[in-house]
Design an enzyme around this catalytic site. Structure first.
Site, PDB file in Angstrom:
ATOM      1  N   ASP A 377      -0.003  -6.684  -9.095  1.00 44.85           N
ATOM      2  CA  ASP A 377       0.225  -6.370  -7.687  1.00 44.85           C
ATOM      3  C   ASP A 377       1.568  -6.974  -7.315  1.00 44.85           C
ATOM      4  OD1 ASP A 377       0.267  -6.272  -4.875  1.00 44.85           O
ATOM      5  OD2 ASP A 377      -1.124  -7.959  -4.668  1.00 44.85           O
ATOM      6  N   GLU A 395       1.929  -2.753  -2.939  1.00 44.44           N
ATOM      7  CA  GLU A 395       0.819  -3.674  -2.672  1.00 44.44           C
ATOM      8  C   GLU A 395      -0.121  -3.132  -1.604  1.00 44.44           C
ATOM      9  OE1 GLU A 395       0.003  -8.368  -2.102  1.00 44.44           O
ATOM     10  OE2 GLU A 395       1.720  -7.589  -0.968  1.00 44.44           O
ATOM     11  N   GLU A 396       0.436  -2.650  -0.498  1.00 47.35           N
ATOM     12  CA  GLU A 396      -0.412  -2.156   0.582  1.00 47.35           C
ATOM     13  C   GLU A 396      -1.258  -0.967   0.145  1.00 47.35           C
ATOM     14  OE1 GLU A 396       3.022  -4.319   2.469  1.00 47.35           O
ATOM     15  OE2 GLU A 396       2.826  -2.810   0.908  1.00 47.35           O
TER      16      GLU A 396
END
Length: 600
Positions: A377, A395-396
């Protein structure tokens, strides 16, 4: 000999073998056709039909698009390098000619044709290089047996381990009538705590949990009803929160605090309760960064309800689909959140570790083709980044399609330079298309990843945060390169685990893009960290075919020269001293890979 001169020939050393009830349901989307993941049987994307088709890999390839097969290759020596026509005609080979040209520079030109070890030219549409994917270890096949799941001083387990049965929902521990309430600075402050009080007037305090129960017990018929309910127990935020886009814990949960190694195992059902409370913004003391949780990420979803952008609507679609799934069928697995902190870090300049295997591809994604591997991540130090706000990059997106990752924001303090967060068992609930502003929820995902002995999905995700560079050259400073090496190593290493039980690392352009990192430097640093942690590497370039060829070639040069991690680190330091320091602005005339290739 000057440090800036080529190192000359090295003595060859043998290479070491490094192995809601209608209240919420009314808002949810209609079911879509289920796409089942093929991860259960782990087929390799090989076959004459696939290999007979040419795989396009243009620069505009979506970095998170539909799953594409990775081209299958015959096993070949990794020490292959493209050669220019001129060099081929004269019988000479200049290794610096293989790298892509720097913008506006002509110091290094990529060859017109690329030749492999077998003398055959690489086709222009090659999508993968390095060792065959089948050579890389994946979980659970490579995993060793797990010890019995039980609580320890550094591992809190909130379920009855003695009652764990396949396919059955875990029982919480302790039971609800044995509630242990903690309102201190080492545990999560839960909304149901008797200490969570709400001022009715200047002299009267009321249980905020009673108010929450009353507000959320009425049916919702519109987004305005949800807004009104949330503000009944968050009156102080009535003017600050904007809702345009929206139109049973029995044991205290420990905080994963900085510089403390600690693990927390929860059931998927417990995590869904945490996320439901986050959606309804019930967590106390988490609405202002001026409170005691200033060093923790946001957890209440208030910022997600602000504005009217399409991206916010797509985020809500993705998360509401998760809530529909877990309310229609109770999830039966477990997850473990581990904060890993390393006090002893490698001496990079003296490391004798040899580089490990590499597979690099411009097709596919970490979450799909990287199944069974340690999946990276590209994190913010506040894990999850802008997932509850406006952020929508790597990441989101991962936190949206695997929403159980969001729960980590409740109890994970910001990461320090020697720390990472490891989440094992997160399930993927949604498919998606696009990236950033073009992100769209694309329906249900049926995750068929097998479970381990602790009933966790065999999906291990590690959050490591890279440095943010405003000046291109500063990332080559020794201090910054060491920091990134230490961070990646912290994420990759598993103290006490045998090498043969370590899966490969699935990663890509970590810390690049908005963070300003150089893709080619970051690739080398991650190869070094993986070698030090004794793990192989699966690298995704997200459609960048030039990067694919460059990284593969520099890895080949390194392994052919039997160069160690320490010797390559020394060359990186030389590049800073001999090239970067002499560059007054912009990017250096001599690229990193040209410099390395002349000295390997």
């Amino acid at each position: 000999m000057s440090d800036c001169e080529p190192l000359g020939k090295r003595a060859k050393r043998p290479m070491r073998d490094s192995r809601c009830s209608r209240t919420l349901d009314d808002w949810l989307l209609k079911p879509v056709v289920t796409q089942r993941s093929s991860h259960q049987h782990h087929p390799e994307p090989a076959g004459s039909e696939q290999n007979s088709r040419k795989q396009e890999c243009p620069e505009s390839t979506d970095p998170f698009g539909e799953e594409s097969p990775v081209t299958s290759e015959k096993p070949r020596r990794t020490g292959s390098a493209p050669v220019s026509d001129a060099a081929a005609n004269t019988g000479t080979r200049k290794s610096t000619n293989v790298f892509t040209e720097a913008p506006g520079k002509v110091a290094c030109r990529r060859a017109a044709a690329a030749a492999g070890a077998d003398g055959k030219a690489f086709s222009g549409d090659v999508t993968g290089l390095g060792v065959p994917v089948s050579d890389l270890r994946r979980a659970p096949g490579c995993s060793g047996p797990l010890p019995a799941l039980k609580p320890t001083d550094s591992h809190t387990v909130l379920i009855r381990t003695d009652l764990l049965q396949p396919g059955e929902v875990p029982e919480p521990y302790p039971s609800p009538d044995q509630l242990q309430d903690r309102w201190d600075d080492t545990h999560v402050k839960l909304p149901c705590s008797e200490h969570n009080l709400f001022p009715v007037d200047r002299t009267t305090l009321q249980s905020r949990w009673d108010l929450i129960n009353k507000a959320l017990s009425v049916p919702f018929s519109s987004a305005h009803d949800v807004k009104d309910a949330i503000l009944k127990y968050n009156t102080g935020q009535a003017k600050g929160w904007n809702f345009t886009a929206l139109h049973v814990y029995c044991k205290p949960i420990p905080l994963l605090r900085t510089q403390r190694c600690r693990s927390l195992t929860l059931s998927q059902e417990q995590v869904s309760c945490l996320l439901a409370n986050a959606f309804f913004c019930t967590f106390p003391r988490r609405n202002s960064r001026r409170m005691e949780f200033s060093n923790y990420p946001d957890i209440n979803f208030s910022r997600l309800f602000e504005g009217s952008s399409q991206s916010k609507q797509e985020k809500l679609k993705t998360l509401l689909w998760y809530f529909r799934r877990v309310t229609q069928q109770r999830p039966a697995g477990l997850l473990t959140y581990t904060r890993q902190c390393l006090q002893r870090l490698p001496s990079w300049s003296s490391s004798e570790k040899q580089f490990s295997k590499l597979r690099i591809s411009c097709d596919g994604s970490i979450e799909d083709q990287g199944y069974g591997m340690l999946q990276v991540d590209f994190a913010n130090r506040f894990v999850g980044g802008g997932v509850t706000g406006s952020g929508l990059v790597q990441e989101e997106i991962r936190f949206l399609i695997n929403p159980e990752l969001i729960a980590a924001r409740l109890f994970t303090e910001a990461l320090d330079d020697n720390e990472c967060l490891i989440i094992t068992g997160a399930e993927q609930f949604s498919r998606y298309s696009g990236y950033s502003d073009t992100y769209r929820w694309d329906g249900n995902h049926d995750d068929q990843t097998p479970r381990d002995e602790w009933k966790r999905r065999c999906t291990e995700i590690v959050a490591i945060d890279a440095l943010h560079y405003r000046n291109f050259l500063e990332q080559f400073h020794a201090e910054h390169m060491s920091r990134e090496l230490n961070k990646a190593f912290c994420g990759f290493v598993r103290p006490g685990v045998q090498t043969e039980n370590l899966s490969a690392v699935a990663t890509g352009n970590w810390g690049c893009g908005a963070f300003g990192g150089d893709t080619r430097l970051k690739a080398v640093l991650q190869m070094m960290a993986a070698a030090e942690a004794e793990r192989d590497l699966m690298y995704f370039t997200f459609g960048d075919a030039d990067l694919l060829r460059d990284v593969h070639h520099i890895h080949t040069l390194i392994t052919d020269a039997y160069a160690t991690v320490g010797s390559v680190f020394s060359l990186l330091l030389q590049y800073y001293e001999c090239v970067c320091k002499k560059t007054t602005r912009g990017k250096p005339q001599e690229t990193l890979y040209c410099f390395l290739s002349e000295r390997l």
